[in-house]
Enzyme design. Structure first.
Site, PDB file in Angstrom:
ATOM      1  N   ASP A   1     -11.401   2.770   3.873  1.00  0.00           N
ATOM      2  CA  ASP A   1     -11.782   1.359   3.812  1.00  0.00           C
ATOM      3  C   ASP A   1     -13.304   1.213   3.730  1.00  0.00           C
ATOM      4  OD1 ASP A   1     -10.150  -0.771   3.545  1.00  0.00           O
ATOM      5  OD2 ASP A   1      -9.787  -1.109   5.683  1.00  0.00           O
TER       6      ASP A   1
ATOM      7  N   LYS B   1       0.842  -1.203   0.000  1.00  0.00           N
ATOM      8  CA  LYS B   1       0.000   0.000   0.000  1.00  0.00           C
ATOM      9  C   LYS B   1       0.872   1.247   0.000  1.00  0.00           C
ATOM     10  CE  LYS B   1      -3.896  -2.336   2.071  1.00  0.00           C
ATOM     11  NZ  LYS B   1      -4.510  -2.853   3.283  1.00  0.00           N
TER      12      LYS B   1
ATOM     13  N   GLN C   1      -5.036  -1.560   9.401  1.00  0.00           N
ATOM     14  CA  GLN C   1      -4.909  -2.892   8.808  1.00  0.00           C
ATOM     15  C   GLN C   1      -5.565  -3.937   9.713  1.00  0.00           C
ATOM     16  OE1 GLN C   1      -3.453  -3.514   5.702  1.00  0.00           O
ATOM     17  NE2 GLN C   1      -4.255  -5.582   6.015  1.00  0.00           N
TER      18      GLN C   1
END
Ligand code: NDP
Length: 294
Positions: A121, A54, A98
């Site tokens: 997200d 990422k 994460q």
């Protein structure tokens, strides 16, 4: 018959290039450098690889990347304090924690704490609710990638019969909403669904997000259907190292489907590319400028 292979690598590279071009434009025209902060708690090896990827792709697209690596024994209070700082930081437009978090940390409390405007997200209930009510929302990246891949085969998904296997907040549920927005006719299947093969066989578009290696067999697939395989499962390989397979019996499905995504090289490639899209969108929305053309 051999199915067309939907090449996620090429499609994601094209999307990343378009994001990079838009980032260059907003920098030039609006002095805006979109910034993504990724928070990693603990040392899960797979998560460390994802976070590195990422960061690399964020920088390659011309955006700012901020990594926050916290020890596995970080308390919920300390993690929430990091998120509060990132919520308040004007250089940060996207925040991603994460998952999975180490045992003992309540991921829902953490997701709830992320400013919905920076929730790239798309997991905060505000964004999930906005998506479910048809409002503009930051949307989870993997489902977004699935729609882009499906649309490389079907220019319109209107009226198509779509079956999703899996109802997680991360994949299955947001996929329902995105497919409804595309005017598809959607069925969502899960572990309690009766006669799953029969349900799957009705699908013009079959999306598998289960986490069970090669569960979907060739004879579950309608001839000519498009198959999007979200699953990432590690199984023992011939070399003893293990290999990645999807939720679909890929070799069997190749003979029946009209088009199919491989694993690896399909949906997984799109997830990070869509994270960049979301970060760019979030940055533009926060700055109050028009949404980017990607
Ligand atoms: P979850 O474990 O959260 O959800 C799995 C879903 O599958 C559940 O809804 C479950 O049903 C359903 N399910 C389980 N067993 C069966 C069965 N035998 N028949 C029908 N349905 C079943 O997984 P995620 O959604 O997080 O992930 C799914 C897969 O996608 C995993 O392999 C994961 O690694 C992968 N993934 C890939 C990503 C990518 O970038 N390519 C990103 C995210 C995930 P129930 O609700 O009834 O329990």
């Amino acid at each position: 018959m051999s199915a067309k292979i939907i090449d996620g690598k090429i499609i994601a590279a094209d999307l990343r290039a378009r994001v990079a071009a838009e980032v260059a434009r907003v920098k030039r025209e609006h002095h805006l450098t979109p910034g993504l902060a990724v928070v990693l708690v603990g040392h899960d090896p797979a998560s460390e690889v994802y976070v590195r990827t990422k960061a690399k792709q964020t920088e390659a697209a011309g955006m700012a990347s901020f990594e926050h690596k916290l020890p596995a024994d970080t308390s919920l209070g300390d993690l929430l304090a990091v998120i509060a700082r990132l919520n308040a930081d004007p250089a940060v437009h996207g925040i991603l924690v994460q998952l999975p978090l180490p045992k003992g940390l309540d991921s829902q409390k953490v997701i709830d704490a992320i400013d919905p405007a920076k929730d790239v997200d798309g997991l905060n209930p505000v964004n999930a609710g906005r998506l479910a009510t048809g409002l503009l929302a930051l949307t989870p990246c993997t489902p977004l990638g699935c729609i882009i891949l499906a649309k490389t085969v079907h220019s319109s998904l209107e009226g198509i019969s779509a079956v999703i296997i899996g109802r997680s907040n991360l994949v299955g549920r947001p996929l329902v909403q995105l497919l409804l927005n595309e005017n598809a006719t959607v069925t969502i299947a899960h572990s309690r669904t009766r006669d799953l093969p029969k349900v799957c066989k009705q699908a013009d578009l079959l999306l598998a997000a289960v986490g069970k290696p090669e569960m979907v067999k060739a004879d579950w697939i309608k001839p000519g259907a498009t198959v999007i395989d979200v699953g990432i499962n590690r199984i023992p390989g011939a070399d003893g190292k293990g290999k990645l397979v999807g939720d679909v019996d890929y070799l069997g499905a190749l003979n029946v489907a009209g088009a199919i995504t491989p694993v690896p090289g399909g949906v997984g490639q799109m997830t990070v590319a869509c994270l960049l899209v979301n970060t760019l969108r979030a940055a533009c929305a926060i700055k109050g400028i028009a949404a980017p053309g990607v």
